[in-house]
Design a protein around this motif. Structure first.
Motif, PDB file in Angstrom:
ATOM      1  N   ALA A  48       0.894  -1.184  -0.156  1.00 44.79           N
ATOM      2  CA  ALA A  48      -0.222   0.100  -0.102  1.00 44.79           C
ATOM      3  C   ALA A  48       0.599   1.433   0.047  1.00 44.79           C
ATOM      4  CB  ALA A  48      -0.780  -0.075   1.177  1.00 44.79           C
ATOM      5  N   LEU A  49       1.916   1.117   0.803  1.00 42.91           N
ATOM      6  CA  LEU A  49       2.861   2.449   0.687  1.00 42.91           C
ATOM      7  C   LEU A  49       3.478   2.484  -0.526  1.00 42.91           C
ATOM      8  CD1 LEU A  49       4.664   1.896   4.047  1.00 42.91           C
ATOM      9  CD2 LEU A  49       3.437   3.693   3.646  1.00 42.91           C
ATOM     10  N   LEU A  50       3.738   1.610  -1.329  1.00 40.96           N
ATOM     11  CA  LEU A  50       4.543   1.602  -2.572  1.00 40.96           C
ATOM     12  C   LEU A  50       3.373   2.275  -3.768  1.00 40.96           C
ATOM     13  CD1 LEU A  50       6.704  -1.658  -2.815  1.00 40.96           C
ATOM     14  CD2 LEU A  50       7.424   0.829  -2.177  1.00 40.96           C
ATOM     15  N   ILE A  51       2.229   1.439  -3.576  1.00 41.52           N
ATOM     16  CA  ILE A  51       1.177   1.868  -4.676  1.00 41.52           C
ATOM     17  C   ILE A  51       0.854   3.458  -4.342  1.00 41.52           C
ATOM     18  CG2 ILE A  51      -1.079   1.554  -5.141  1.00 41.52           C
ATOM     19  CD1 ILE A  51      -0.864  -1.414  -4.456  1.00 41.52           C
ATOM     20  N   GLY A  52       0.691   3.840  -3.005  1.00 39.60           N
ATOM     21  CA  GLY A  52       0.519   5.135  -2.724  1.00 39.60           C
ATOM     22  C   GLY A  52       1.433   6.233  -3.120  1.00 39.60           C
ATOM     23  N   GLY A  53       2.799   5.694  -3.005  1.00 39.64           N
ATOM     24  CA  GLY A  53       3.709   6.501  -3.387  1.00 39.64           C
ATOM     25  C   GLY A  53       3.846   6.618  -4.914  1.00 39.64           C
ATOM     26  N   ALA A  54       3.591   5.550  -5.844  1.00 43.76           N
ATOM     27  CA  ALA A  54       3.645   5.747  -6.992  1.00 43.76           C
ATOM     28  C   ALA A  54       2.627   6.690  -7.575  1.00 43.76           C
ATOM     29  CB  ALA A  54       3.364   4.304  -7.633  1.00 43.76           C
ATOM     30  N   CYS A  73      -4.189   2.358   0.610  1.00 51.40           N
ATOM     31  CA  CYS A  73      -3.637   2.870  -0.507  1.00 51.40           C
ATOM     32  C   CYS A  73      -3.908   4.170  -0.586  1.00 51.40           C
ATOM     33  CB  CYS A  73      -3.842   2.204  -1.717  1.00 51.40           C
ATOM     34  SG  CYS A  73      -3.229   0.330  -2.131  1.00 51.40           S
ATOM     35  N   TYR A  74      -4.948   4.338  -0.372  1.00 50.51           N
ATOM     36  CA  TYR A  74      -5.597   5.755  -0.313  1.00 50.51           C
ATOM     37  C   TYR A  74      -5.055   6.758   0.758  1.00 50.51           C
ATOM     38  CZ  TYR A  74      -8.793   9.695  -0.566  1.00 50.51           C
ATOM     39  OH  TYR A  74      -9.378  11.107  -0.703  1.00 50.51           O
ATOM     40  N   ALA A  75      -4.870   6.182   1.802  1.00 50.52           N
ATOM     41  CA  ALA A  75      -4.283   6.925   2.884  1.00 50.52           C
ATOM     42  C   ALA A  75      -2.758   7.109   2.800  1.00 50.52           C
ATOM     43  CB  ALA A  75      -4.411   6.214   4.248  1.00 50.52           C
ATOM     44  N   PRO A 125      11.197 -11.611  12.064  1.00 49.72           N
ATOM     45  CA  PRO A 125      10.766 -11.728  10.583  1.00 49.72           C
ATOM     46  C   PRO A 125       9.264 -12.662  10.558  1.00 49.72           C
ATOM     47  CG  PRO A 125      12.883 -12.151  10.693  1.00 49.72           C
ATOM     48  CD  PRO A 125      12.613 -12.094  12.133  1.00 49.72           C
ATOM     49  N   SER A 126       9.100 -13.355  11.810  1.00 48.74           N
ATOM     50  CA  SER A 126       7.741 -14.241  11.887  1.00 48.74           C
ATOM     51  C   SER A 126       6.560 -13.264  12.001  1.00 48.74           C
ATOM     52  CB  SER A 126       7.990 -15.114  12.838  1.00 48.74           C
ATOM     53  OG  SER A 126       8.024 -14.493  14.253  1.00 48.74           O
ATOM     54  N   TYR A 127       6.813 -12.448  12.649  1.00 47.53           N
ATOM     55  CA  TYR A 127       5.834 -11.367  12.733  1.00 47.53           C
ATOM     56  C   TYR A 127       5.296 -10.706  11.292  1.00 47.53           C
ATOM     57  CZ  TYR A 127       6.394 -11.453  17.779  1.00 47.53           C
ATOM     58  OH  TYR A 127       6.650 -11.577  18.915  1.00 47.53           O
ATOM     59  N   TRP A 128       5.877 -10.800  10.220  1.00 47.70           N
ATOM     60  CA  TRP A 128       5.702 -10.397   8.966  1.00 47.70           C
ATOM     61  C   TRP A 128       4.636 -11.361   8.130  1.00 47.70           C
ATOM     62  CZ3 TRP A 128      11.389  -8.988   7.480  1.00 47.70           C
ATOM     63  CH2 TRP A 128      11.647  -7.673   8.165  1.00 47.70           C
ATOM     64  N   GLY A 129       4.110 -12.352   8.901  1.00 52.24           N
ATOM     65  CA  GLY A 129       3.237 -13.396   8.200  1.00 52.24           C
ATOM     66  C   GLY A 129       2.141 -12.793   7.424  1.00 52.24           C
ATOM     67  N   ILE A 130       1.774 -13.376   6.324  1.00 53.45           N
ATOM     68  CA  ILE A 130       0.416 -12.752   5.294  1.00 53.45           C
ATOM     69  C   ILE A 130      -0.644 -12.924   6.276  1.00 53.45           C
ATOM     70  CG2 ILE A 130      -0.659 -13.092   3.271  1.00 53.45           C
ATOM     71  CD1 ILE A 130       2.337 -12.208   2.669  1.00 53.45           C
ATOM     72  N   THR A 131      -1.519 -11.835   6.293  1.00 54.66           N
ATOM     73  CA  THR A 131      -2.765 -11.927   7.097  1.00 54.66           C
ATOM     74  C   THR A 131      -4.065 -11.672   6.069  1.00 54.66           C
ATOM     75  OG1 THR A 131      -2.418  -9.226   7.268  1.00 54.66           O
ATOM     76  CG2 THR A 131      -1.736 -10.719   9.029  1.00 54.66           C
ATOM     77  N   GLU A 132      -4.960 -12.089   6.599  1.00 56.38           N
ATOM     78  CA  GLU A 132      -6.196 -11.967   5.902  1.00 56.38           C
ATOM     79  C   GLU A 132      -6.663 -10.628   5.706  1.00 56.38           C
ATOM     80  OE1 GLU A 132      -9.198 -14.665   6.906  1.00 56.38           O
ATOM     81  OE2 GLU A 132      -7.966 -16.437   6.607  1.00 56.38           O
ATOM     82  N   ILE A 133      -7.073  -9.931   4.635  1.00 52.97           N
ATOM     83  CA  ILE A 133      -7.404  -8.346   4.453  1.00 52.97           C
ATOM     84  C   ILE A 133      -8.617  -8.561   3.582  1.00 52.97           C
ATOM     85  CG2 ILE A 133      -5.248  -7.444   4.889  1.00 52.97           C
ATOM     86  CD1 ILE A 133      -4.673  -6.817   2.049  1.00 52.97           C
ATOM     87  N   THR A 134      -9.330  -7.415   3.705  1.00 54.00           N
ATOM     88  CA  THR A 134     -10.403  -7.016   2.675  1.00 54.00           C
ATOM     89  C   THR A 134      -9.669  -6.307   1.534  1.00 54.00           C
ATOM     90  OG1 THR A 134     -11.367  -5.360   3.744  1.00 54.00           O
ATOM     91  CG2 THR A 134     -12.072  -7.446   4.299  1.00 54.00           C
ATOM     92  N   ALA A 135     -10.540  -6.175   0.367  1.00 52.23           N
ATOM     93  CA  ALA A 135     -10.236  -5.270  -0.655  1.00 52.23           C
ATOM     94  C   ALA A 135     -10.317  -3.927  -0.330  1.00 52.23           C
ATOM     95  CB  ALA A 135     -11.033  -5.922  -2.044  1.00 52.23           C
ATOM     96  N   LEU A 136     -11.506  -3.681   0.299  1.00 52.70           N
ATOM     97  CA  LEU A 136     -11.846  -2.310   0.939  1.00 52.70           C
ATOM     98  C   LEU A 136     -10.727  -1.825   1.991  1.00 52.70           C
ATOM     99  CD1 LEU A 136     -13.761   0.100   0.934  1.00 52.70           C
ATOM    100  CD2 LEU A 136     -14.910  -1.188   2.916  1.00 52.70           C
ATOM    101  N   GLY A 137     -10.377  -2.779   2.778  1.00 62.57           N
ATOM    102  CA  GLY A 137      -9.256  -2.446   3.733  1.00 62.57           C
ATOM    103  C   GLY A 137      -7.952  -2.001   2.902  1.00 62.57           C
ATOM    104  N   PHE A 138      -7.567  -2.869   1.864  1.00 63.96           N
ATOM    105  CA  PHE A 138      -6.263  -2.563   1.189  1.00 63.96           C
ATOM    106  C   PHE A 138      -6.332  -1.192   0.525  1.00 63.96           C
ATOM    107  CE2 PHE A 138      -3.702  -3.113  -2.643  1.00 63.96           C
ATOM    108  CZ  PHE A 138      -2.294  -3.534  -1.819  1.00 63.96           C
ATOM    109  N   PHE A 139      -7.866  -0.986  -0.281  1.00 63.98           N
ATOM    110  CA  PHE A 139      -7.834   0.143  -0.875  1.00 63.98           C
ATOM    111  C   PHE A 139      -7.606   1.481   0.003  1.00 63.98           C
ATOM    112  CE2 PHE A 139     -10.731   3.701  -2.064  1.00 63.98           C
ATOM    113  CZ  PHE A 139     -10.153   3.958  -3.464  1.00 63.98           C
ATOM    114  N   ARG A 140      -8.378   1.321   1.274  1.00 60.67           N
ATOM    115  CA  ARG A 140      -8.271   2.418   2.214  1.00 60.67           C
ATOM    116  C   ARG A 140      -6.723   2.667   2.604  1.00 60.67           C
ATOM    117  NH1 ARG A 140     -11.908   0.468   6.856  1.00 60.67           N
ATOM    118  NH2 ARG A 140     -10.870   2.460   8.191  1.00 60.67           N
TER     119      ARG A 140
END
Length: 316
Positions: free
Chosen positions: A62-68, A208-210, A191-206
């Motif tokens: 999200a940081l990279l997409i928002g930055g782009a 990126c937008y933030a 690094p174990s704390y970097w595990g993939i988590t379940e997210i919603t499309a709306l949450g990820f969009f928010r």
């Protein structure tokens, strides 16, 4: 003869007190350092907790997409910058044009200037909260608010050039301690704390937008271009400063996520400040090690506050 002498004296006085917008003395290097500090401060202070709540480890994307997206906005705004000159000279040039065009320019200036001043008011509020909660007691809040406001107005009166030169000097005094602290913090990252988590499309969009909204403030710094000693290099400097701020945000987010985990990170107000609770500098030279982190973000936020005041003044 007396009148000519008075006129010459007034010209000398105006030359000595010429505001920043007329002296064209800001270098591209100064622009880049100022943009880095000002974009980095607010984004790294507020984004990590929000990204952890909405996206988890995917907050890096999200940081990279928002930055782009902010980079793309910067490119578009750069193309339009020549057509959107709101300087006094440009107003005088258009005095004899159609009244409708002049009124449109006035309304656009007032709307943009009001928005920029509104953002500066929020940054002032954030500064007050940071100083009150991290350094002083609640009873000092009015004093903090008044002092910061007066300092911002004083900087506005002195002109932007003097403050940009201060940022240039402060840059390494802020970035070097930050780099040392982040390197020490890497030891505590799991690094174990970097595990993939379940997210919603709306949450990820928010997320990126933030990220985009924080980084999009960089587009305002195209006001630097007519004041830069090399205007053609100004946008390149803004782009470089924005890229540095994005990279620092990614590094800090990974460190915070690897230390606090997603659930705890999402509940913290200023997690990057609390990093000093985990990172202990060797030797115990400082009783208040958190003051080091607070100081870094204080100067970054104040730099953004002062610059936003300048842009609002220019527009209004």
């Amino acid at each position: 003869m007396k009148k000519q002498t008075e006129t010459a004296s007034q010209a000398v006085f105006n030359q000595r007190h010429r505001i920043f917008s007329n002296n064209y003395k800001i270098s591209p290097r100064q622009v880049r350092r100022a943009v880095t500090l000002e974009i980095f401060g607010a984004s790294s202070l507020l984004l990590p907790g929000y990204l952890a709540e909405t996206s988890g480890i995917e907050g890096v994307a999200a940081l990279l997409i928002g930055g782009a997206a902010a980079m793309a906005l910067l490119a578009v705004w750069n193309r339009l910058a020549g057509k959107c000159d709101f300087s006094v000279e440009e107003d005088l040039k258009h005095r004899n044009t159609e009244v409708g065009n002049l009124w449109f320019r006035r309304v656009l200036q007032v709307a943009a200037g009001t928005g920029v001043v509104g953002i500066s008011a929020y940054v002032l509020y954030l500064l007050t909260v940071l100083v009150r909660t991290q350094l002083l007691d609640t009873e000092y809040e009015p004093v903090i608010l008044i002092t910061l406001t007066l300092a911002g107005v004083l900087g506005l009166w002195k002109g932007l050039e003097s403050r940009i030169r201060i940022y240039e000097v402060l840059f390494w005094f802020l970035m070097v301690p930050l780099a040392v602290i982040l390197l020490i913090a890497c030891v505590s990252v799991k690094p174990s704390y970097w595990g993939i988590t379940e997210i919603t499309a709306l949450g990820f969009f928010r997320s990126c937008y933030a990220s985009f909204m924080f980084f999009a403030v960089s587009a305002l710094f195209l006001f630097f271009r007519p004041h830069c000693s090399s205007p053609d290099q100004a946008v390149r400097s803004v782009r470089g400063g924005l890229g540095t701020a994005i990279g620092l945000n990614v590094v800090i987010y990974l460190i915070l996520l690897g230390i606090f985990q997603q659930k705890l990170l999402a509940q913290l107000d200023f997690p990057v400040i609390l990093l000093m609770a985990v990172v202990k500098l060797p030797g115990e030279f400082f009783e208040r090690q958190d003051a080091i982190m607070t100081g870094i973000w204080f100067f970054c936020l104040f730099a953004l506050f002062a610059s936003l005041l300048f842009y609002g003044k220019e527009l209004l």
